[in-house]
Write a protein that holds these residues in place. Structure first.
Motif, short mmCIF file in Angstrom:
data_model
loop_
_atom_site.label_atom_id
_atom_site.label_comp_id
_atom_site.label_asym_id
_atom_site.label_seq_id
_atom_site.Cartn_x
_atom_site.Cartn_y
_atom_site.Cartn_z
N THR A 224 1.26 -0.11 13.40
CA THR A 224 0.00 -0.29 14.11
C THR A 224 0.03 -1.62 15.14
OG1 THR A 224 -0.75 -1.85 12.35
CG2 THR A 224 -1.14 0.61 11.92
N VAL B 111 -15.61 1.06 1.79
CA VAL B 111 -14.62 2.07 1.58
C VAL B 111 -15.57 3.38 1.30
CG1 VAL B 111 -12.63 3.04 0.41
CG2 VAL B 111 -12.78 0.67 0.84
N TRP C 275 4.66 5.37 8.33
CA TRP C 275 3.71 5.32 7.23
C TRP C 275 3.97 5.88 5.93
CZ3 TRP C 275 2.41 10.10 4.93
CH2 TRP C 275 1.05 10.05 4.31
N THR D 12 -5.97 3.74 11.92
CA THR D 12 -5.44 4.84 10.90
C THR D 12 -5.13 5.88 11.90
OG1 THR D 12 -7.81 5.55 10.89
CG2 THR D 12 -6.79 4.14 8.88
N PRO E 65 -7.64 3.34 3.69
CA PRO E 65 -7.31 4.08 4.95
C PRO E 65 -5.93 4.63 4.98
CG PRO E 65 -8.92 2.23 5.43
CD PRO E 65 -8.22 2.14 4.13
N VAL E 66 -4.92 3.79 4.55
CA VAL E 66 -3.60 4.21 4.72
C VAL E 66 -3.30 5.19 3.65
CG1 VAL E 66 -1.38 3.51 4.46
CG2 VAL E 66 -3.07 1.84 5.50
N ASP F 152 -7.23 -11.50 4.55
CA ASP F 152 -7.39 -10.22 5.51
C ASP F 152 -5.86 -10.45 6.13
OD1 ASP F 152 -8.36 -8.33 6.85
OD2 ASP F 152 -8.97 -9.61 8.53
N SER G 157 -6.83 -1.16 8.95
CA SER G 157 -7.76 0.05 8.72
C SER G 157 -8.25 0.57 9.86
CB SER G 157 -8.86 -0.57 7.63
OG SER G 157 -8.15 -1.10 6.25
N ARG H 264 -8.12 -1.89 -1.11
CA ARG H 264 -8.01 -2.53 -0.06
C ARG H 264 -7.37 -1.57 1.41
NH1 ARG H 264 -11.50 -5.50 0.68
NH2 ARG H 264 -11.77 -7.63 0.07
N PHE H 265 -6.24 -0.87 0.78
CA PHE H 265 -5.48 0.00 1.73
C PHE H 265 -5.82 1.45 1.75
CE2 PHE H 265 -2.99 -3.86 1.57
CZ PHE H 265 -2.70 -4.20 3.16
N ILE I 175 -5.37 -6.82 7.63
CA ILE I 175 -5.90 -5.51 6.90
C ILE I 175 -6.87 -4.67 7.62
CG2 ILE I 175 -6.76 -4.77 4.59
CD1 ILE I 175 -5.40 -7.10 3.04
N SER I 176 -7.92 -5.55 7.93
CA SER I 176 -9.12 -4.90 8.67
C SER I 176 -8.44 -4.18 9.84
CB SER I 176 -10.07 -5.83 8.99
OG SER I 176 -9.53 -7.04 9.70
#
Length: 495
Positions: A171, A434, A191, A183, A246-247, A113, A180, A243-244, A176-177
């Protein structure tokens, strides 16, 4: 040849249950033990749910436990297969240590994470795979292929590192969480830089065009290492995008770009495969195309479909590589050699395949709801129809059954397969944290669909073979760096 004196053969292979060194035996049992534990963890996750984490360091979610099961299963198969394949090799123990090290690295990667831990494991995963490609130290082509792969993997790691740094800068989150969850703060140049570099890192790791040369030069790797590479390592690009997610999904234009680069490899891989003559080369080009489909599904917003695709492709490609020796045929070329199926050879065959593909699309839509409205789900259903049609066409043409039985058997086989795919897709989507991020259809989506039909028709009818310029261009695109090409068998005879 090459100035080498011939040595006597090494004799019969040893009994792997009796004469194997301790390390390969122990690591094989450990790999299968990890698979059993992973299955138990998956069942517990499905049954009890909840958040399993070490805050700020690792987070075990649905994607983690699913990948643990898939990775340990493939690793167990490769370990067991390699005990016979590597029997007598002076590199056997080092090979097994590298395979297990790769497995452990991937297991840690999908649970990481913290962004620094994730980036470190991403780089370690690539470096270990490069070692597997160059397993045989005295083979100069293998060492050259190892150097090529390492350059690509280090470049991917650098891109990922810059992307993670930009996301942290934007951010303020180091996990990673955390990224997310933030966002709503994403946007602007930082970004865009991070998202673009994430996509590039995924493209390199998954060997998408134009970064496919490292994969085609990796054929110096022992076959079980190739199986692990094509069934597991190249899937890392899809896992990265999930994993990413939301990005990536902040802007629909970026997602459209992801669809475009995935489509380029999906169609390009099919064309490159059509000019390959050796078995492993064909499988390599096939992987380029399949990874394109995976990335394209992520770009459409169907991350569950991307993970489903990488799992099913992993099973298929691992089997294909481990059984590649059985597919070698010694034939002589002739003027009458048939290179393509030809759409016009049997109109009934094509009609049966077409109806099977359309029926498969209907079944998929009924089970998943995708394709019921005009959106990216419609394009996903189109690719299900397209893939089913192509597979059914090949099955009808090659199956050695009486005509009526062959025509009747194809729908009976493919419809249940579509049901299985839809059920797995729904199950994977429910397990992932996700959500689907569908987008509206654009002219580019329509152009992609049309181009796939055009490529399919061109290959099936052999149109692409009539242009020498196109054929040479495709053939050149499949050639790895010259110093990785095999010259003489004595150059890699370690006995």
């Amino acid at each position: 040849m090459s100035g080498h004196s011939s040595k006597p053969p090494v004799g019969a292979l040893p009994d792997t249950t009796v004469e194997s060194p301790f390390v390969p035996v122990a690591l094989t049992w450990l790999a299968w033990s990890l698979f059993a534990v992973s299955v138990a963890v998956l069942l517990a996750k499905v049954g009890f749910g909840g958040a399993w984490e070490i805050p700020g360091l690792i987070a075990i979610d649905g994607l983690t436990v699913l990948m643990w099961v898939v990775v340990t299963f493939f690793s167990g198969i490769v370990h067991s297969y390699s005990r016979r394949y590597m029997a007598g090799s002076t590199h056997k123990t080092r090979f097994f240590v590298a395979v297990f090290g790769f497995t452990a690295t991937v297991l840690a990667l999908v649970a990481a994470d913290h962004v620094a831990l994730f980036g470190f494991l991403w780089m370690a995963m690539g470096l270990v795979m490069a070692e597997l490609i160059g397993t045989i130290e005295g083979w100069k082509q293998a060492q050259a292929a190892k150097a090529v792969a390492r350059k690509y993997f280090l470049a991917s790691s650098v891109l990922l590192g810059v992307a993670l740094t930009a996301l942290w800068w934007t951010t303020g989150a180091t996990t990673i969480s955390g990224i997310s969850a933030a966002t709503d703060t994403l946007g602007g140049p930082a970004w865009l830089l991070a998202a673009g570099l994430l996509v590039l890192a995924a493209m390199i790791q998954s060997a998408l065009i134009p970064f496919h040369k490292w994969l085609l030069s990796s054929m110096t790797a022992p076959t079980p290492a190739s199986a692990l590479m094509h069934a597991g390592f190249v899937n890392a690009g899809g896992i990265l995008l999930v994993r990413f997610a939301p990005v990536i999904t902040v802007d629909s234009t970026l997602m459209l770009g992801v669809v475009a680069v995935g489509a380029m490899s999906a169609g390009g891989g099919k064309l490159l495969k059509s000019v390959q003559t050796d078995i492993k080369g064909k499988l390599g080009c096939s992987t380029v195309g399949q990874m394109g489909f995976m990335i394209m599904q992520a770009g459409l917003g169907f991350f569950g479909a991307a993970i489903t695709h990488l799992i099913l492709h992993g099973f298929y490609k691992a089997y294909q590589f481990l059984s590649s020796g059985e597919q070698v045929e010694h034939t002589s070329p002739s003027e009458t050699t048939e290179h393509t199926l030809g759409l016009g050879t049997n109109a009934v065959e094509f009609l049966v395949a077409l109806l099977t593909g359309l029926g498969g699309g209907v079944v998929f839509t009924m089970l998943t709801g995708k394709g019921e409205s005009v959106g990216s789900g419609l394009l996903l259903t189109f690719f299900v129809v397209f893939t089913t049609l192509h597979a059914a066409r090949s099955a009808v043409h090659h199956t050695s059954l009486p005509t009526l039985a062959r025509y009747g058997a194809v729908p009976l086989v493919f419809f249940p397969a579509i049901v299985v795919y839809a059920v797995v897709y729904e199950g994977v989507s429910d397990l992932l944290a996700v959500s689907t991020a569908t987008t509206d259809l654009t002219l580019l989506h329509g152009a992609i669909a049309v181009s796939f039909v055009g490529i399919y028709v061109a290959i099936e009818t052999g149109i692409h073979e009539h242009s020498q310029r196109l054929y040479v261009a495709l053939l050149n695109a499949t050639q790895p760096p010259s110093d990785t090409l095999l010259t003489s068998t004595e150059d890699y005879n370690e006995y």
